[in-house]
Scaffold this motif. Sequence first.
Motif, PDB file in Angstrom:
ATOM      1  N   SER A 150      66.098  17.769  32.396  1.00  0.00           N
ATOM      2  CA  SER A 150      65.891  18.840  31.417  1.00  0.00           C
ATOM      3  C   SER A 150      66.956  18.780  30.329  1.00  0.00           C
ATOM      4  CB  SER A 150      65.951  20.206  32.104  1.00  0.00           C
ATOM      5  OG  SER A 150      67.299  20.503  32.449  1.00  0.00           O
ATOM      6  N   GLY A 151      66.809  19.662  29.355  1.00  0.00           N
ATOM      7  CA  GLY A 151      67.867  19.857  28.375  1.00  0.00           C
ATOM      8  C   GLY A 151      68.983  20.700  28.974  1.00  0.00           C
ATOM      9  N   TRP A 152      70.075  20.793  28.237  1.00  0.00           N
ATOM     10  CA  TRP A 152      71.216  21.591  28.677  1.00  0.00           C
ATOM     11  C   TRP A 152      70.970  23.071  28.380  1.00  0.00           C
ATOM     12  CZ3 TRP A 152      74.774  19.502  31.701  1.00  0.00           C
ATOM     13  CH2 TRP A 152      74.999  18.130  31.645  1.00  0.00           C
ATOM     14  N   HIS A 153      71.543  23.925  29.225  1.00  0.00           N
ATOM     15  CA  HIS A 153      71.493  25.376  29.040  1.00  0.00           C
ATOM     16  C   HIS A 153      72.887  25.935  29.335  1.00  0.00           C
ATOM     17  CE1 HIS A 153      70.093  29.520  29.206  1.00  0.00           C
ATOM     18  NE2 HIS A 153      70.769  29.638  30.326  1.00  0.00           N
ATOM     19  N   THR A 154      73.381  26.785  28.441  1.00  0.00           N
ATOM     20  CA  THR A 154      74.685  27.414  28.636  1.00  0.00           C
ATOM     21  C   THR A 154      74.524  28.731  29.386  1.00  0.00           C
ATOM     22  OG1 THR A 154      75.495  26.426  26.582  1.00  0.00           O
ATOM     23  CG2 THR A 154      76.749  28.300  27.468  1.00  0.00           C
ATOM     24  N   ILE A 155      75.264  28.884  30.468  1.00  0.00           N
ATOM     25  CA  ILE A 155      75.264  30.118  31.255  1.00  0.00           C
ATOM     26  C   ILE A 155      76.263  31.078  30.605  1.00  0.00           C
ATOM     27  CG2 ILE A 155      75.722  31.178  33.496  1.00  0.00           C
ATOM     28  CD1 ILE A 155      73.357  29.305  33.673  1.00  0.00           C
ATOM     29  N   THR A 156      75.784  32.169  30.044  1.00  0.00           N
ATOM     30  CA  THR A 156      76.647  33.128  29.345  1.00  0.00           C
ATOM     31  C   THR A 156      76.986  34.322  30.236  1.00  0.00           C
ATOM     32  OG1 THR A 156      74.802  34.421  28.476  1.00  0.00           O
ATOM     33  CG2 THR A 156      75.539  32.519  27.155  1.00  0.00           C
ATOM     34  N   GLN A 157      78.016  35.047  29.842  1.00  0.00           N
ATOM     35  CA  GLN A 157      78.371  36.263  30.578  1.00  0.00           C
ATOM     36  C   GLN A 157      77.248  37.293  30.475  1.00  0.00           C
ATOM     37  OE1 GLN A 157      81.224  36.546  32.562  1.00  0.00           O
ATOM     38  NE2 GLN A 157      79.990  38.242  33.350  1.00  0.00           N
ATOM     39  N   GLN A 158      76.603  37.362  29.334  1.00  0.00           N
ATOM     40  CA  GLN A 158      75.477  38.297  29.185  1.00  0.00           C
ATOM     41  C   GLN A 158      74.369  37.980  30.187  1.00  0.00           C
ATOM     42  OE1 GLN A 158      73.553  38.322  25.336  1.00  0.00           O
ATOM     43  NE2 GLN A 158      72.180  39.964  25.908  1.00  0.00           N
ATOM     44  N   GLN A 159      74.051  36.707  30.354  1.00  0.00           N
ATOM     45  CA  GLN A 159      73.018  36.310  31.311  1.00  0.00           C
ATOM     46  C   GLN A 159      73.453  36.668  32.740  1.00  0.00           C
ATOM     47  OE1 GLN A 159      72.177  32.072  31.441  1.00  0.00           O
ATOM     48  NE2 GLN A 159      70.056  32.489  32.019  1.00  0.00           N
ATOM     49  N   TYR A 178      62.216  27.313  34.568  1.00  0.00           N
ATOM     50  CA  TYR A 178      62.547  27.053  33.166  1.00  0.00           C
ATOM     51  C   TYR A 178      62.833  25.566  32.956  1.00  0.00           C
ATOM     52  CZ  TYR A 178      65.541  26.871  29.003  1.00  0.00           C
ATOM     53  OH  TYR A 178      66.113  26.534  27.803  1.00  0.00           O
ATOM     54  N   PHE A 179      63.674  24.992  33.802  1.00  0.00           N
ATOM     55  CA  PHE A 179      64.020  23.578  33.678  1.00  0.00           C
ATOM     56  C   PHE A 179      62.845  22.677  34.057  1.00  0.00           C
ATOM     57  CE2 PHE A 179      68.597  24.954  34.373  1.00  0.00           C
ATOM     58  CZ  PHE A 179      68.988  24.691  33.078  1.00  0.00           C
ATOM     59  N   TRP A 180      62.124  23.027  35.115  1.00  0.00           N
ATOM     60  CA  TRP A 180      61.005  22.209  35.575  1.00  0.00           C
ATOM     61  C   TRP A 180      59.964  22.030  34.468  1.00  0.00           C
ATOM     62  CZ3 TRP A 180      59.388  18.452  38.205  1.00  0.00           C
ATOM     63  CH2 TRP A 180      58.052  18.274  38.535  1.00  0.00           C
ATOM     64  N   HIS A 181      59.702  23.090  33.720  1.00  0.00           N
ATOM     65  CA  HIS A 181      58.706  23.007  32.645  1.00  0.00           C
ATOM     66  C   HIS A 181      59.194  22.179  31.459  1.00  0.00           C
ATOM     67  CE1 HIS A 181      55.813  25.430  34.700  1.00  0.00           C
ATOM     68  NE2 HIS A 181      56.705  26.384  34.887  1.00  0.00           N
ATOM     69  N   GLN A 182      60.470  21.876  31.394  1.00  0.00           N
ATOM     70  CA  GLN A 182      60.978  20.939  30.391  1.00  0.00           C
ATOM     71  C   GLN A 182      60.800  19.490  30.851  1.00  0.00           C
ATOM     72  OE1 GLN A 182      65.016  21.695  29.082  1.00  0.00           O
ATOM     73  NE2 GLN A 182      64.721  23.898  29.301  1.00  0.00           N
ATOM     74  N   ILE A 183      60.684  19.308  32.153  1.00  0.00           N
ATOM     75  CA  ILE A 183      60.587  17.963  32.727  1.00  0.00           C
ATOM     76  C   ILE A 183      59.139  17.531  32.895  1.00  0.00           C
ATOM     77  CG2 ILE A 183      61.056  16.612  34.822  1.00  0.00           C
ATOM     78  CD1 ILE A 183      63.608  18.390  35.138  1.00  0.00           C
ATOM     79  N   ALA A 184      58.304  18.439  33.385  1.00  0.00           N
ATOM     80  CA  ALA A 184      56.912  18.094  33.687  1.00  0.00           C
ATOM     81  C   ALA A 184      55.958  19.120  33.099  1.00  0.00           C
ATOM     82  CB  ALA A 184      56.709  18.001  35.197  1.00  0.00           C
ATOM     83  N   ASP A 185      54.912  18.622  32.478  1.00  0.00           N
ATOM     84  CA  ASP A 185      53.823  19.461  31.978  1.00  0.00           C
ATOM     85  C   ASP A 185      52.612  19.158  32.849  1.00  0.00           C
ATOM     86  OD1 ASP A 185      51.988  20.951  30.567  1.00  0.00           O
ATOM     87  OD2 ASP A 185      52.082  19.728  28.741  1.00  0.00           O
ATOM     88  N   VAL A 186      52.403  19.999  33.855  1.00  0.00           N
ATOM     89  CA  VAL A 186      51.285  19.806  34.770  1.00  0.00           C
ATOM     90  C   VAL A 186      50.099  20.569  34.189  1.00  0.00           C
ATOM     91  CG1 VAL A 186      50.485  19.982  37.145  1.00  0.00           C
ATOM     92  CG2 VAL A 186      52.920  19.597  36.687  1.00  0.00           C
ATOM     93  N   VAL A 221      74.504  23.530  31.993  1.00  0.00           N
ATOM     94  CA  VAL A 221      73.855  22.965  33.173  1.00  0.00           C
ATOM     95  C   VAL A 221      72.500  22.375  32.781  1.00  0.00           C
ATOM     96  CG1 VAL A 221      75.009  24.518  34.806  1.00  0.00           C
ATOM     97  CG2 VAL A 221      72.829  25.196  33.813  1.00  0.00           C
ATOM     98  N   ARG A 222      72.037  21.444  33.598  1.00  0.00           N
ATOM     99  CA  ARG A 222      70.695  20.881  33.422  1.00  0.00           C
ATOM    100  C   ARG A 222      70.184  20.429  34.781  1.00  0.00           C
ATOM    101  NH1 ARG A 222      71.570  15.049  30.351  1.00  0.00           N
ATOM    102  NH2 ARG A 222      72.708  14.026  32.056  1.00  0.00           N
ATOM    103  N   LEU A 223      68.894  20.131  34.836  1.00  0.00           N
ATOM    104  CA  LEU A 223      68.251  19.793  36.102  1.00  0.00           C
ATOM    105  C   LEU A 223      67.711  18.372  36.073  1.00  0.00           C
ATOM    106  CD1 LEU A 223      67.434  21.382  38.759  1.00  0.00           C
ATOM    107  CD2 LEU A 223      65.131  21.366  37.794  1.00  0.00           C
ATOM    108  N   LYS A 224      67.949  17.634  37.159  1.00  0.00           N
ATOM    109  CA  LYS A 224      67.306  16.341  37.397  1.00  0.00           C
ATOM    110  C   LYS A 224      66.270  16.553  38.484  1.00  0.00           C
ATOM    111  CE  LYS A 224      70.173  13.162  38.544  1.00  0.00           C
ATOM    112  NZ  LYS A 224      71.234  12.184  38.819  1.00  0.00           N
ATOM    113  N   ALA A 225      65.111  15.913  38.323  1.00  0.00           N
ATOM    114  CA  ALA A 225      64.031  16.101  39.294  1.00  0.00           C
ATOM    115  C   ALA A 225      63.421  14.765  39.704  1.00  0.00           C
ATOM    116  CB  ALA A 225      62.948  16.998  38.701  1.00  0.00           C
ATOM    117  N   LYS A 226      63.053  14.696  40.989  1.00  0.00           N
ATOM    118  CA  LYS A 226      62.452  13.492  41.574  1.00  0.00           C
ATOM    119  C   LYS A 226      61.292  13.938  42.464  1.00  0.00           C
ATOM    120  CE  LYS A 226      63.659   9.818  44.828  1.00  0.00           C
ATOM    121  NZ  LYS A 226      64.740   9.191  45.591  1.00  0.00           N
ATOM    122  N   LEU A 227      60.202  13.211  42.454  1.00  0.00           N
ATOM    123  CA  LEU A 227      59.079  13.535  43.344  1.00  0.00           C
ATOM    124  C   LEU A 227      59.394  12.987  44.731  1.00  0.00           C
ATOM    125  CD1 LEU A 227      56.329  14.792  43.823  1.00  0.00           C
ATOM    126  CD2 LEU A 227      55.280  12.653  43.045  1.00  0.00           C
TER     127      LEU A 227
END
Length: 153
Positions: free
Chosen positions: A21-30, A73-81, A107-113
């Motif tokens: 996936s792309g990177w995402h910043t974890i904020t204090q607001q989140q 959120y991250f999964w939908h950046q990796i795969a469009d089912v 942070v970002r996510l790596k995914a493997k089937l």
Amino acid sequence: MIIIHNYAEFESHLGQELGVSGWHTITQQQINQFADATIDHQWIHTDVERAKTEGPFKNTIAHGYLTMSLLPYFWHQIADVQNLKMQINYGIENFKFGQAVVVDSRVRLKAKLAAIINLRGITKATIGVEMEIEGEKKPAYTGEVVFLYHFNN
């Protein structure tokens, strides 16, 4: 991004990395919003001043379950089912939190089937996941998520 239309296309990726996936910043607001939503206001997450002086990470950290909740959120950046009647979140397996995610980390996510099976026309896909923290060797977590996909015929 990988595009999947049916079971056979999904199965062709068995054992392979599906993407990152792309990177995402974890904020204090989140973090604060997650604390409000889950009624988990432990000071290591929400009390910035105390975390800086008393906390082991010298700053607030994201809830482990917050980082986990970002999986869709991250999964939908990796795969469009595509071609689906519906998708069901079925399970989370072998999950381990390896390292805290300090506020303002990316942070970002790596995914493997990891596994796939056809259950009388329903696709059960087990996705191996790893959340990377930018600049860190250890991942925030590793584990598997299981989705059920009901493809249109």
